[in-house]
Scaffold this active site. Structure first.
Site, short mmCIF file in Angstrom:
data_model
loop_
_atom_site.label_atom_id
_atom_site.label_comp_id
_atom_site.label_asym_id
_atom_site.label_seq_id
_atom_site.Cartn_x
_atom_site.Cartn_y
_atom_site.Cartn_z
N THR A 29 48.90 10.63 -61.45
CA THR A 29 49.09 10.07 -60.12
C THR A 29 48.15 10.70 -59.11
OG1 THR A 29 51.42 9.69 -60.63
CG2 THR A 29 50.79 9.63 -58.31
N ASP A 146 59.10 18.73 -64.94
CA ASP A 146 58.45 17.57 -65.53
C ASP A 146 57.95 17.88 -66.93
OD1 ASP A 146 57.62 14.93 -65.66
OD2 ASP A 146 55.68 15.31 -64.72
#
Length: 324
Positions: A29, A146
């Site tokens: 991202t 994550d």
């Protein structure tokens, strides 16, 4: 207000000239990762270009606080099971380059490329190293938030390292409220899926439990395509939690009394374990109740991991990857 010293962020964009970009190694991202070579030392590095205009809360000038937070976390982490940040270089006003040590593959690629089932000694070696890295993070009050195979890197010698700290946060005791919308869905802990904003290091341990299961089977154990589907996939195997199995779960924001009532299944029906000890260890970290779930340090003290040695992976997968 978060700041980074001039010693940490070099203003000399010409420092980029010492690296030769060889190929794109990945893209996320907030940045693109390249495999690059240091012209002076001849060593390979991973060059991550962070696109600052993709960050929220960015001022018209300067570095956004979210980018600074990640950099501040990384520059203070020094452990053999955590990818090392070697340098930070300011590019133009829209980018910063993070220079990392280079490892050949991420765990997801390795699992996809491996033709045979991973041997237990390799799985144990990987799991122990990952828990050592996790114990180090948690002792420094950092949550990764994550963990997934794509964010774990390996090399030919058998080392495995935690990477990609874009969602990491420092935590304090007592735990304060955080967003529950973290961790890639398939590796998200049950307390997060049920909406808890008060969580701690156990969310990383659950993610690592899912990753261990994936190392054994070479496929993810809970593969939901939405949050509710993920919850149901988890409940169908581990059973629907209740107050007797997980005190307080029915008070979580997204718990529903209308949830189907599934009984827990024998995990051996879904995972072909190498040994009973491997199954017992996985059950201790794939535990609904965060209070009963093993911590990283507790996992390292178990007999299952106590005498584990560094084990090299199958080299054929690396050779196949390098040809791509």
């Amino acid at each position: 207000m978060l700041t980074v010293s001039s010693d940490t962020l070099s203003q000399n964009a010409n420092k980029l000239d010492k690296f030769i970009k060889l190929r794109k190694a990945g893209e996320g991202t907030y940045g693109v990762v390249y495999k690059a070579k240091d012209k002076i030392t001849g060593k390979f590095v991973a060059l991550k270009k962070m696109k600052l205009d993709r960050y929220e809360n960015r001022d018209s000038e300067g570095i956004p606080s979210t980018a600074i937070r990640e950099i501040c976390l990384l520059k203070d982490l020094h452990h053999s099971s955590i990818v090392e940040l070697l340098d930070i270089i300011c590019g133009d006003q829209k980018s910063i380059y993070l220079i990392f040590e280079y490892l050949e593959l991420d765990l997801k690629n390795y699992l996809d490329l491996s033709k045979e089932r991973l041997p237990e000694d390799l799985i144990k070696s990987y799991v122990k190293q990952l828990f050592e890295g996790l114990a180090y993070l948690h002792s420094h009050r950092i949550l990764h938030r994550d963990l997934k195979p794509q964010n774990i890197l390996i090399d030919k010698e058998g080392h495995i390292k935690l990477a990609d700290f874009g969602l990491s946060r420092c935590f304090m005791v007592p735990i304060r409220a955080y967003t529950h919308e973290v961790v890639t869905l398939w590796y998200r802990a049950p307390e997060l899926l049920l909406g808890s904003k008060m969580y701690g290091p156990g969310v990383d341990v659950w993610s690592l439990a899912c990753i261990m299961a994936e190392m054994i089977t070479k496929k993810a154990i809970f593969t939901g395509d939405s949050e509710i589907d993920q919850v149901y996939k988890m409940f169908k195997i581990c059973g629907t939690p209740n107050e007797s199995t997980w005190p307080g779960c029915t008070s979580l924001p997204d718990y529903r009394s209308s949830f189907p009532k599934w009984e827990p299944q024998d995990l051996s029906d879904h995972i072909d374990f190498h040994t009973p000890q491997q199954k017992d260890f996985l059950l201790s970290i794939l535990e609904y109740n965060p209070a009963k779930r093993f911590t990283a340090r507790e996992a390292l003290k178990t007999d299952y991991l106590k005498h584990t040695k560094l084990t090299s992976p199958e080299l054929q997968s690396f050779e196949g990857f390098s040809q791509n």
